[in-house]
Each structure stands twice: as C-alpha cells, then as structure tokens.
Design an enzyme around this catalytic site. Structure first.
Site, short mmCIF file in Angstrom:
data_model
loop_
_atom_site.label_atom_id
_atom_site.label_comp_id
_atom_site.label_asym_id
_atom_site.label_seq_id
_atom_site.Cartn_x
_atom_site.Cartn_y
_atom_site.Cartn_z
N CYS A 185 5.75 3.82 6.53
CA CYS A 185 4.39 4.14 7.01
C CYS A 185 3.41 3.05 6.59
O CYS A 185 3.09 2.92 5.41
CB CYS A 185 3.97 5.50 6.48
SG CYS A 185 2.23 5.89 6.72
N CYS A 205 0.27 4.42 4.91
CA CYS A 205 0.57 4.84 3.54
C CYS A 205 0.60 3.62 2.62
O CYS A 205 0.06 3.65 1.51
CB CYS A 205 1.92 5.56 3.47
SG CYS A 205 2.05 7.02 4.53
#
Length: 196
Positions: free
Chosen positions: A79, A82
């Site tokens: 991600c 993230c």
C-alpha cells in the site's frame, strides 16, 4: 610614522602554494558536506517502514484489554498510501506511546478477516479509534494529514468526540477475502460432498 605603519600592515599577496592548499581544503569540505547530506537524506527517507511499525505495535488482544484507548491501522506492505504515512504514524506513536495503543493489522493476513469484516475495511489505510473499553468511537480511511491524526489522538486521550471522525483521504483499494460458499472442508457441509 603613519606611512610606515600603513605600509607594514598591508597584507602580503598569497603564494600559489597557499592558494592551492586553500582550494584543496574547500573542495574537501564541500565533498564531506555533500556526503553527509546524501547520507542524512537517505537515512531520513528509509527510517520508518511498515514492518518496523508492525513489529513495535501493541497486539490487538492487549490493546482492547489494557485500559488505554487505541488506534488500529489496517494496512498492507504494498500500500503506497500506508508507506507514505508510515513516518507520520511513527512520529505520532513516539509522541502518544504512553497514552494510546498503536495496533497494526496487515490485511494480507487472513487471521484478521473477522476484524476486516467487522470494521468493513474496503480501502487502506483504514484507522479505527477505540475507547479505553475497546468500543469503536470513529473510523477514518485513507491518507490523513499529521495534524488531523494528532487532533484525533488528542481527543481520543481526552475522551472527547474526535474532530475528524469519518474522514476520507486517498486510499489503496482492497477487497477482503471471502470464504467460498461451497467449501468441502466446512464442517457445516453435512456430508453433501459429491464422491467421484
């Protein structure tokens, strides 16, 4: 006498050897500063990883029972949002470590499927704010500015409503794995298996 003093105080012209030494020292200092800058930037950008945050996080079982409020982050190593937020999360964790549990749950680990379904995780990062008793207070999804996260954590610690509850930012799409309906290993199948 004034003329003599003035003549004696005039600087002597620098020799060719002196110029070379000075230029050499300037070059050495410039190289040293450049190396220090590159190493400093490299260290800064690689200083926090999701794996480091996960390793340092409070286990979910502990977080919901130790009497401190918690922030649970659903994330994945792939991600990009993230990864982008990792340094901010690490900084917030250092600042709030004594007051708030920081829990990291990797969505690629099917162990967390019940939690993914419970909190309806469909984009990551997905943050769940839990009260001291483990009750869900609010959820935010996606890229959150440092100031927004800090304001929410301040409110969480104070026991007041979160100023940025249910905010959404840029997310990485994620679909929670679904258990197949026709699973032969399912103990509820009651022997409806077809034998060839």
């Amino acid at each position: 006498m004034t003329t003599e003093t003035h003549i004696n105080s005039t600087p002597k012209p620098e020799t060719t050897t002196g110029k070379r030494v000075r230029n050499f020292l300037i070059a050495i200092v410039a190289i040293a500063l450049s190396v220090a800058l590159v190493l400093g930037l490299r260290t800064e950008t690689n200083s926090t990883s999701l794996a480091d945050l996960d390793q340092a996080s409070t286990p979910l079982e502990v977080a919901i029972s130790n009497g401190k409020p918690s922030i649970v982050e659903f994330y994945a190593n792939w991600c990009t949002v993230c990864q982008k937020m990792a340094p901010d999360i690490a900084e917030l964790e250092q600042e709030y470590a004594e007051k708030v549990n920081f829990v990291m749950l990797n969505v690629d680990n099917t162990k967390w499927l019940p939690e993914m379904l419970k909190y309806r995780v469909d984009g990551i990062p997905h943050f769940v704010f839990l009260a001291e008793n483990g009750e869900t207070i609010a959820q935010t999804i996606g890229d959150q500015p440092h100031t927004v996260m800090a304001s929410n954590l301040d409110a969480l610690v104070a026991g007041s409503s979160l100023p940025y509850a249910k905010t959404s930012g840029q997310v990485s799409q994620f679909r929670a794995p679904v258990t197949p309906a026709n699973n032969q290993d399912d103990p509820r199948s009651h022997g409806s298996q077809v034998v060839n």
